[in-house]
Design a protein around this motif. Structure first.
Motif, short mmCIF file in Angstrom:
data_model
loop_
_atom_site.label_atom_id
_atom_site.label_comp_id
_atom_site.label_asym_id
_atom_site.label_seq_id
_atom_site.Cartn_x
_atom_site.Cartn_y
_atom_site.Cartn_z
N ALA A 1 2.58 12.38 -11.12
CA ALA A 1 2.77 11.51 -9.92
C ALA A 1 3.21 10.52 -10.49
N VAL A 2 2.92 10.30 -11.58
CA VAL A 2 2.84 8.77 -11.82
C VAL A 2 4.48 9.09 -12.22
N GLY A 3 5.00 9.46 -12.91
CA GLY A 3 5.98 9.97 -13.45
C GLY A 3 7.20 10.00 -13.25
N CYS B 1 1.04 -3.38 -17.46
CA CYS B 1 2.22 -3.77 -17.27
C CYS B 1 1.79 -3.42 -15.28
N PRO B 2 1.18 -2.17 -15.63
CA PRO B 2 0.69 -1.48 -14.28
C PRO B 2 -0.91 -2.43 -13.82
N SER B 3 -1.06 -3.77 -14.45
CA SER B 3 -1.66 -3.93 -13.99
C SER B 3 -1.15 -5.66 -13.39
N ALA B 4 -0.69 -6.09 -13.62
CA ALA B 4 0.24 -6.67 -13.57
C ALA B 4 1.46 -6.54 -12.15
N LEU B 5 1.40 -4.96 -12.15
CA LEU B 5 2.22 -4.76 -10.96
C LEU B 5 1.24 -4.52 -9.80
N ILE B 6 0.17 -3.92 -10.06
CA ILE B 6 -0.58 -3.67 -8.73
C ILE B 6 -1.46 -4.67 -8.47
N GLY B 7 -1.20 -5.71 -9.58
CA GLY B 7 -1.68 -7.02 -8.79
C GLY B 7 -0.18 -7.81 -7.52
N ALA B 8 0.94 -7.50 -8.23
CA ALA B 8 1.75 -7.95 -7.07
C ALA B 8 2.10 -7.56 -5.81
N SER B 9 1.94 -5.82 -6.15
CA SER B 9 2.48 -5.45 -4.70
C SER B 9 1.03 -4.84 -3.95
N ASN B 10 1.26 -4.48 -2.45
CA ASN B 10 0.34 -4.71 -0.83
C ASN B 10 0.30 -3.24 -1.28
N PHE B 11 -0.97 -3.13 -0.13
CA PHE B 11 -0.67 -1.29 0.51
C PHE B 11 0.08 -1.83 1.90
N PHE B 12 1.64 -2.05 1.91
CA PHE B 12 1.32 -2.78 3.49
C PHE B 12 1.51 -1.82 4.44
N GLU B 13 1.36 -0.62 4.37
CA GLU B 13 1.06 0.66 5.36
C GLU B 13 0.06 0.15 5.88
N LEU B 14 -1.02 -0.16 5.53
CA LEU B 14 -2.67 -0.19 5.85
C LEU B 14 -2.19 -1.55 6.31
N ALA B 15 -1.36 -2.61 6.02
CA ALA B 15 -1.47 -3.42 6.51
C ALA B 15 -0.88 -3.20 8.13
N VAL B 16 -0.12 -3.24 7.98
CA VAL B 16 0.93 -2.82 9.30
C VAL B 16 0.27 -2.12 10.34
N ALA B 17 -0.24 -1.14 9.56
CA ALA B 17 -1.97 -0.65 11.26
C ALA B 17 -2.68 -1.90 11.03
N ALA B 18 -3.27 -1.60 10.30
CA ALA B 18 -4.28 -3.11 10.81
C ALA B 18 -3.98 -3.95 11.79
N ALA B 19 -2.82 -4.82 11.41
CA ALA B 19 -2.16 -6.35 12.08
C ALA B 19 -1.77 -5.00 13.59
N ILE B 20 -1.34 -4.25 13.69
CA ILE B 20 -0.98 -2.99 15.18
C ILE B 20 -2.49 -3.32 15.90
N PHE C 1 2.41 4.05 -7.80
CA PHE C 1 2.66 4.86 -8.94
C PHE C 1 3.98 4.76 -9.75
N VAL C 2 4.70 4.22 -9.20
CA VAL C 2 6.66 3.96 -9.89
C VAL C 2 6.67 3.19 -10.00
N TRP C 3 5.78 2.43 -9.33
CA TRP C 3 6.32 0.40 -10.58
C TRP C 3 6.07 0.77 -11.99
N SER C 4 4.64 1.59 -11.83
CA SER C 4 4.29 2.54 -13.68
C SER C 4 4.90 3.35 -14.30
N ARG C 5 5.55 4.14 -13.13
CA ARG C 5 6.66 4.21 -14.22
C ARG C 5 7.84 4.25 -14.72
N LEU C 6 8.55 2.76 -14.25
CA LEU C 6 9.52 1.85 -14.10
C LEU C 6 9.50 0.83 -15.48
#
Length: 355
Positions: A12-14, A295-314, A147-152
């Motif tokens: 999944a990560v790779g 790297c993955p620690s920094a990237l998860i700190g920057a990225s958002n679970f935007f799917e949940l955010a959109v759902a909750a906002a609606i 998972f994508v950001w960690s792989r990259l």
């Protein structure tokens, strides 16, 4: 963690970034155009969709959100929580940034930019709603895309899955009270009943269903799991794009009147991404974690679970709300900005390890 689950996690990560994921910004832009045009040409049709509600839950959107979120949660192995002890310092940094810095810094940035600096250029009746959307965007840490950001960035696979598992576990219990608290200190009315319904519908039930599905797939073997992941991935992104078309069909008239709104809403989101990623990266270096943990620690700190955010906002504020629009701006800039952060952490490896 079992050898089978470890293999699933590493794959999944790779997994490489799909075309949909790599060009997500382009697809979102096309959804904006499509949604605005369709909303102007077929207003009656979208008005009817907007009224398909039961207990303040829009049924078409609820279905799309489940299709969007559940495939992502299937990748999460909560058995990885046992691996936390291997990288306590990195997990500590991740939790500190995601739950103590990120939501509160976004609430501050929302107040600073939306209520103060940009207020004269934004519709006054939507200011609170915009801030609410920014808070929702920051309150849930990234799940699938990390998972994508960690792989990259050549991140450690075990650590990546461990931090996703622990963040998702905390999210089940902390999302509602954290959002309610931040909305409260921002002087925004807290719709508690709708907030709790959103947590159950868009976090608790999807997590439970995803884990049952994951267990069923793994029981049939690795090949069955891999085949299922390959098939459902496009459905997840497709559901996100369909949701965005609906959203912009409702938001189209407001956007046509004030196109500057999207650019202004992007400013606090961009600052938050760069600040949180830099803070997590620096703190990991300070506590002595390896680069493939930072790297993955920094990237998860920057990225958002935007799917949940959109759902909750609606769910909380409706299709036509400023909150929904603010979360979509987060989707719009997610991929190009995160790819830039990946490039920075990769390029600074020499500096990181010299410390």
């Amino acid at each position: 963690m079992s050898a089978q689950c470890e293999m699933v996690m590493k794959q999944a990560v790779g997994a490489p970034m799909s075309g949909f994921e790599r060009y997500l910004t382009v697809w979102v832009f096309l959804c904006i155009v499509t949604g605005i045009v369709c909303g102007q040409v077929l207003p009656g049709f979208f008005h009817a969709i907007g009224h398909m509600e039961v207990a303040q839950v829009n049924l078409p959107v609820g279905l799309l959100i489940w299709v969007m979120i559940i495939p992502m949660l299937v990748k999460v192995d909560f058995g990885a929580l046992g691996e936390m002890k291997q990288h306590v310092r990195g997990i500590g940094v991740t939790l500190f940034v995601n739950w103590l810095v990120k939501p509160f810094s976004m609430a501050f940035l929302g107040w600073l930019f939306i209520r103060q600096i940009f207020a004269p250029y934004l519709p006054a009746e939507q200011l609170d709603s915009y801030i609410a959307g920014l808070i929702l965007l920051a309150a849930a840490p990234c799940t699938a895309m990390v998972f994508v950001w960690s792989r990259l960035s050549n991140g450690d696979p075990l650590f990546t899955l461990s931090q996703v598992a622990v963040n998702d576990t905390i999210m089940v219990f902390a999302f509602a009270p954290l959002v309610a608290f931040l909305l409260g200190i921002s002087s925004i009315s807290v719709p508690w009943a709708t907030l709790l319904i959103s947590v159950v519908l868009y976090i608790v039930i999807p997590v439970a269903l995803a884990q049952l599905w994951r267990k069923s797939l793994l029981a049939r073997g690795q090949a069955a799991f891999d085949a299922a992941m390959a098939k459902i991935g496009p459905w997840s992104i497709g559901a996100l794009l369909a949701t965005l078309v609906l959203l912009f069909a409702f938001q189209g008239e407001a956007i046509l009147r004030q196109p500057l709104v999207i650019a202004l809403l992007a400013v606090p989101i961009l600052i938050q991404v760069f600040f949180n990623s830099a803070l997590a990266y620096w703190l990991n270096r300070l506590v002595g974690e390896k680069h493939n943990i930072a790297c993955p620690s920094a990237l998860i700190g920057a990225s958002n679970f935007f799917e949940l955010a959109v759902a909750a906002a609606i769910g909380l504020f409706g299709f036509e709300s400023g909150a929904a629009l603010a979360t979509v701006v987060g989707v719009l800039i997610e991929v190009p900005v995160m790819l830039l952060v990946v490039r920075v952490v990769n390029a600074s490896k020499g500096w990181y390890e010299a410390g």
